[in-house]
Motif scaffolding. Sequence first.
Motif, PDB file in Angstrom:
ATOM      1  N   LYS A 224       0.822  -1.210   0.000  1.00 39.81           N
ATOM      2  CA  LYS A 224       0.000   0.000   0.000  1.00 39.81           C
ATOM      3  C   LYS A 224       0.860   1.266   0.000  1.00 39.81           C
ATOM      4  N   VAL A 225       1.927   1.191   0.737  1.00 38.78           N
ATOM      5  CA  VAL A 225       2.820   2.354   0.803  1.00 38.78           C
ATOM      6  C   VAL A 225       3.396   2.632  -0.583  1.00 38.78           C
ATOM      7  N   ARG A 226       3.827   1.547  -1.226  1.00 45.04           N
ATOM      8  CA  ARG A 226       4.418   1.736  -2.540  1.00 45.04           C
ATOM      9  C   ARG A 226       3.369   2.281  -3.529  1.00 45.04           C
ATOM     10  N   ALA A 227       2.136   1.752  -3.435  1.00 45.62           N
ATOM     11  CA  ALA A 227       1.092   2.201  -4.345  1.00 45.62           C
ATOM     12  C   ALA A 227       0.814   3.689  -4.189  1.00 45.62           C
ATOM     13  N   ALA A 228       0.972   4.159  -2.945  1.00 45.34           N
ATOM     14  CA  ALA A 228       0.700   5.572  -2.698  1.00 45.34           C
ATOM     15  C   ALA A 228       1.671   6.464  -3.460  1.00 45.34           C
ATOM     16  N   THR A 229       2.872   5.967  -3.662  1.00 46.71           N
ATOM     17  CA  THR A 229       3.861   6.782  -4.355  1.00 46.71           C
ATOM     18  C   THR A 229       3.916   6.457  -5.850  1.00 46.71           C
ATOM     19  N   ASP A 230       3.472   5.253  -6.206  1.00 46.10           N
ATOM     20  CA  ASP A 230       3.577   4.852  -7.607  1.00 46.10           C
ATOM     21  C   ASP A 230       2.240   4.279  -8.083  1.00 46.10           C
ATOM     22  N   PRO A 231       1.413   5.150  -8.682  1.00 42.06           N
ATOM     23  CA  PRO A 231       0.078   4.689  -9.093  1.00 42.06           C
ATOM     24  C   PRO A 231       0.143   3.549 -10.108  1.00 42.06           C
ATOM     25  N   ALA A 232       1.273   3.340 -10.732  1.00 44.31           N
ATOM     26  CA  ALA A 232       1.401   2.247 -11.697  1.00 44.31           C
ATOM     27  C   ALA A 232       1.519   0.897 -11.002  1.00 44.31           C
ATOM     28  N   GLU A 233       1.666   0.912  -9.670  1.00 47.60           N
ATOM     29  CA  GLU A 233       1.833  -0.352  -8.928  1.00 47.60           C
ATOM     30  C   GLU A 233       0.745  -0.474  -7.882  1.00 47.60           C
ATOM     31  N   PRO A 234      -0.501  -0.704  -8.289  1.00 44.84           N
ATOM     32  CA  PRO A 234      -1.572  -0.803  -7.289  1.00 44.84           C
ATOM     33  C   PRO A 234      -1.310  -1.956  -6.336  1.00 44.84           C
ATOM     34  N   ALA A 235      -1.749  -1.805  -5.119  1.00 43.56           N
ATOM     35  CA  ALA A 235      -1.472  -2.821  -4.100  1.00 43.56           C
ATOM     36  C   ALA A 235      -2.411  -4.008  -4.259  1.00 43.56           C
ATOM     37  N   PRO A 236      -1.901  -5.220  -4.167  1.00 46.51           N
ATOM     38  CA  PRO A 236      -2.795  -6.376  -4.104  1.00 46.51           C
ATOM     39  C   PRO A 236      -3.563  -6.354  -2.787  1.00 46.51           C
ATOM     40  N   THR A 237      -4.790  -6.879  -2.830  1.00 48.23           N
ATOM     41  CA  THR A 237      -5.568  -6.938  -1.583  1.00 48.23           C
ATOM     42  C   THR A 237      -5.052  -8.095  -0.746  1.00 48.23           C
ATOM     43  N   LEU A 238      -5.498  -8.081   0.501  1.00 47.60           N
ATOM     44  CA  LEU A 238      -5.147  -9.177   1.402  1.00 47.60           C
ATOM     45  C   LEU A 238      -5.623 -10.510   0.777  1.00 47.60           C
ATOM     46  N   ASN A 239      -6.786 -10.424   0.175  1.00 45.56           N
ATOM     47  CA  ASN A 239      -7.361 -11.615  -0.454  1.00 45.56           C
ATOM     48  C   ASN A 239      -6.509 -12.099  -1.627  1.00 45.56           C
ATOM     49  N   ASP A 240      -6.006 -11.148  -2.421  1.00 49.98           N
ATOM     50  CA  ASP A 240      -5.156 -11.518  -3.564  1.00 49.98           C
ATOM     51  C   ASP A 240      -3.952 -12.314  -3.065  1.00 49.98           C
ATOM     52  N   ILE A 241      -3.345 -11.777  -1.992  1.00 51.15           N
ATOM     53  CA  ILE A 241      -2.166 -12.466  -1.452  1.00 51.15           C
ATOM     54  C   ILE A 241      -2.561 -13.845  -0.930  1.00 51.15           C
ATOM     55  N   LEU A 242      -3.725 -13.914  -0.300  1.00 52.37           N
ATOM     56  CA  LEU A 242      -4.198 -15.206   0.220  1.00 52.37           C
ATOM     57  C   LEU A 242      -4.427 -16.213  -0.909  1.00 52.37           C
ATOM     58  N   VAL A 243      -5.055 -15.753  -1.992  1.00 46.44           N
ATOM     59  CA  VAL A 243      -5.298 -16.660  -3.126  1.00 46.44           C
ATOM     60  C   VAL A 243      -3.969 -17.149  -3.681  1.00 46.44           C
ATOM     61  N   HIS A 244      -3.022 -16.242  -3.723  1.00 50.17           N
ATOM     62  CA  HIS A 244      -1.698 -16.618  -4.209  1.00 50.17           C
ATOM     63  C   HIS A 244      -1.114 -17.725  -3.327  1.00 50.17           C
ATOM     64  N   LEU A 245      -1.243 -17.546  -2.012  1.00 51.55           N
ATOM     65  CA  LEU A 245      -0.705 -18.550  -1.082  1.00 51.55           C
ATOM     66  C   LEU A 245      -1.511 -19.852  -1.154  1.00 51.55           C
ATOM     67  N   VAL A 246      -2.822 -19.709  -1.327  1.00 48.20           N
ATOM     68  CA  VAL A 246      -3.671 -20.899  -1.465  1.00 48.20           C
ATOM     69  C   VAL A 246      -3.224 -21.710  -2.684  1.00 48.20           C
ATOM     70  N   GLY A 247      -2.893 -20.988  -3.753  1.00 50.00           N
ATOM     71  CA  GLY A 247      -2.417 -21.676  -4.967  1.00 50.00           C
ATOM     72  C   GLY A 247      -1.192 -22.513  -4.670  1.00 50.00           C
ATOM     73  N   ILE A 248      -0.284 -21.941  -3.898  1.00 47.03           N
ATOM     74  CA  ILE A 248       0.934 -22.693  -3.553  1.00 47.03           C
ATOM     75  C   ILE A 248       0.560 -23.928  -2.724  1.00 47.03           C
ATOM     76  N   ALA A 249      -0.316 -23.728  -1.767  1.00 45.72           N
ATOM     77  CA  ALA A 249      -0.704 -24.850  -0.902  1.00 45.72           C
ATOM     78  C   ALA A 249      -1.446 -25.938  -1.688  1.00 45.72           C
ATOM     79  N   LEU A 250      -2.267 -25.512  -2.622  1.00 49.15           N
ATOM     80  CA  LEU A 250      -2.998 -26.509  -3.417  1.00 49.15           C
ATOM     81  C   LEU A 250      -2.038 -27.334  -4.258  1.00 49.15           C
ATOM     82  N   GLY A 251      -0.978 -26.655  -4.721  1.00 47.89           N
ATOM     83  CA  GLY A 251       0.040 -27.385  -5.477  1.00 47.89           C
ATOM     84  C   GLY A 251       0.676 -28.472  -4.626  1.00 47.89           C
TER      85      GLY A 251
END
Lengths: 414, 658
Positions: A224-251
């Motif tokens: 979020k901090v980075r997104a505040a300074t760089d609009p080209a890098e919107p922050a992933p939501t907590l859920n996005d990060i969770l889905v990413h981790l879920v993907g790893i666990a499912l693998g």
Amino acid sequence: MPSEIQLPRLGWSMEEGRFLGWLVRPGERVAAGQPLFTVEGDKATQDVEASASGRLVPAPDAPAEGETVAVGRVLGWLLADGEAAPTPANPGTPIAPAEPARADATAPVPPSLASPAAPISPVHAFPASPRARRAARARGVDLASLSPSGTAGRIRERDVLAATPAPRAHPQSRARTDWREEPLSPARRTIAARLSHGHPRPVPVTLNLRCDASRLVALRMAFKVRAATDPAEPAPTLNDILVHLVGIALGQHPVLTASWAGDHLRFPRVIHVGFAVDTPDGLRVPVLRDVCNTPLKELAAQARAMAGAARSGRLAPADTEGACFTVTNLGALGIESFTPVVNPPESAILGVGAVVREAVPLEDGGFAALDRMTLSLTFDHRVLDGAPAARFLQSLRSLIEHPPVQPPPSPSHP
Amino acid sequence: MDKRSPLALYRSMLLIRAVEERLALSHQQGLVHGACHTYVGQESVAAGVCAQLADADAVFSTHRGHGHALAKGMQPLRLVAELYGREAGCSGGRGGSMHLFEPAIGMMGTSGIVGPCILQAVGAAYAFRLARLPHVGVAFFGDGAVNNGAFHEGLNMAAIWKLPVLFVCENNQFATEVPFASVAGNPSVAARGAAYRIPSFEIDGNDALAVEQAAREAVEAARLGNGPTLLECRTYRTRPHAEGMGDFTYRTREEVERWKALCPIARLRQHLLDLGMATGPDLDAMAAMAAAEAEAAHVAAVASPFPLASSALAHVLAPASATPPEPQPPTRPARTLSFMKATHEALAEAMARDPRIFVLGEGIGQRGGNFATTSGLHAIHGPERLRDTPICERGFVGLACGAAMAGARPVVDFMFADFLLDAVGEILNQVAKMHYMSSGRLRMPVLLRGCIGIGHSAATHHSGSYYSMYAHFPGLRVAVPSSPADAMGLLRTALAGDDPVLFLEHRELLNIKGPVPEGSHALPFGKAAVVREGSHVTVVALALMVHRALHACSVLAEEGISVELIDPRTVAPLDLQTILASVAKTGRLLVVDEDFAHCGIGAEIAAGVANAGFDDLDAPIRRLNGAASPTPYSPTLESALVPDADAIARAIRDLCAE
């Protein structure tokens, strides 16, 4: 006289078993009582002892190792010196049936009378037409989850189509047809049949596990901090990060992605994960593609676009198809834990609760304030047992507590 | 040498004897796989009769036919190899002893069932008359066959039309093993011929010269247009009915020995010696040569390979090239014609084009047919091509069979399919099997046409459907058209093809009218029509049921049920592909069939779809059939039997709701 070797009935309900191999080489002599072969029944794997002494002669049509065969099948003979194997081999002398009075096995048993000791009912409560079966195969629909709508009490193609109303025009949805099938082991078949007795549908069980979300929250903050300074890098939501981790666990735990297909399990070759979105029109579950191989940044972009589309009612039907697992998050509404409902034909769904700051006792006797959240996993017990589901949750907790995600570089101060 | 000369007869008889003795030995050695009925003791009859015949004359023979085949000129190898089941056999291994065919020399087959050969010889004679050819048809048969209806029907038809045919009864005194005297009301066969006013002669069959003389006069009379002759040749077979069978349960050893002493070969030998026509050594040398010829045939037959198993299904039907190409869309606008007029036009056109076509039936001559099927054609083509027959369905179907074998193209107009049941043996055992048994050499363009179907209180002898029954048998094509255009197109194909066709016209459709394309449109067999397209359910119907189903379709369309209606048009061959394609679309199949359900065409369609379209099915296949009952007379009873549009609509509704 040649002594027949048959596939034994290891338990009262066993109708077939998997022949795992001889423990003695063909032609070798064995003494009565010596372990002769191994069989996997519906409960356990067992070495079967020779019932007589003699020289082992497998039947010409003896099963291959790993082959599932009916109880009573002649596997071979124990022959005394000078004896020859009789022909033809099969069928052997009948082994007494599991239940002697089973003449009317097709008669329906009222569910209220069904006791754990009653015979196992068929997995499907309703017959399905061949056409419906084909449609269900093509669409990954579990026929056991459907009810017939016609006069004949038979599931028809239209019943299957009604369960999956969306036409599949989106090219990405082709992933749905890409399945790997795995036969059910006798044990799995028995478990599923027992569990679903009187419940010819998914058998949901929910496990809850609390985990430390501090690092997850910190990671999110860094984005979020980075997104505040760089609009080209919107922050992933907590859920996005969770889905990413879920993907790893499912693998790591692919059985969570399997779906129940009546007589076998079906594993997707590519893991797509749905995530629940609350919209003015109710719940929508857009699907994120190939989560194991999609970088977090792209995943977040996909999720952002889809959530937006879902809220504005512009979600394409194909965007909601093909998931093998779903993540639903009620944390934003303050819910700490809940029982999510499995989305057939998927076999499992992860509910994510609110991040709550709470006092946690430390080993030194003190307390620390930690950000914690509860993971609630509902899964279909026909497909997997409690322990593997729990192990999946443990893996996920470990990923959440030590996320393998590179935080964005700290913004540079001029 | 004149083959009618005594020496030529003697040589012919010696060859028959030598080959039979070789075959008897081969039978013991296991080289003959099936039955072997030898001709020993009767050689004089075949030799004396066949000496009068040219290759173009047609001989129809019995199970005891080796002698006829050899006397007619069959190479011994072709005979012996056939009994050994070899490729070099005269029927390519398809026939064996009882189906010896060599059409090129006029050997039109031996037969396991004897009566029909009498009718076939009459038919060949009819074909020769039609083609203005001077040939004769010859039927050899035993005393047993003269108690069979075929004998009487055949003799009567030959007599009324004065056909060039020779009936040769070899009265060897036993019908298989039943003494003729014990089963004959009148033990004189010749007297039976006289009853039909056919010149009939009883002769000593063991006297080759007497047979030769009688046969010569009979064949000359036939060629001169003086009609048929019946020869009763008294003779005796001195070996058992068939090789390997006991011989002395029904006759005595003494009787057999007595007849052996009357051996026709020995008798002719004595005659030749008495007249100084040959010396003993000459005749011995001839016998040695015959034995050597038989032995050479045996050696060559053993060396011939067995036919390939993969060729077992060749020649069930004529080659596909005989069937017409896909129909071309008509270039000119359609006309409206009735069903009857449409078929009449096709027949009239074909008869004008092809002089080999002739029609047989009751009242199809000047009267023009019970259903006006031949109206006006008698005036154009005359009685030979529009032949009113006696009421003897078996007889004239058997005649049609022989006529087709001899190159004609008969159309049998049988009025009602129920009548045709009298001729079922001729159709199934002879007409349908002949192309195959002759290993593809005889074409069998026999068109059998007439009415089927319930209606008009015709009661049970004028209302059967029967198409399922005929469709069961290989070698037949079965058409059941439902519209004037289909009837015309299929009849054209039937008239142009080389296979036997049952062309079954539903009586209740004869007067319906419909568009018929201009020009000579022909419809291929085995191509179903999609009468109406739909998406919810497939209905297969034939003939009248197509019309009733169409009515049901309209009613159901208003209820939102979309029916695809398919008319197979022919049930043999059956176009399963079109039905499967439709079921793939709809997932539901109802077969509506006026015929009985049990073992019917509906069952065949259901089995085919269950087999090849199982995964397409969304509901069980249903059938709606005519009730399993003889057809009653009273209108209320009659209509209770046949599915009507309401019943069809109900069945479709129920199926769609399942």
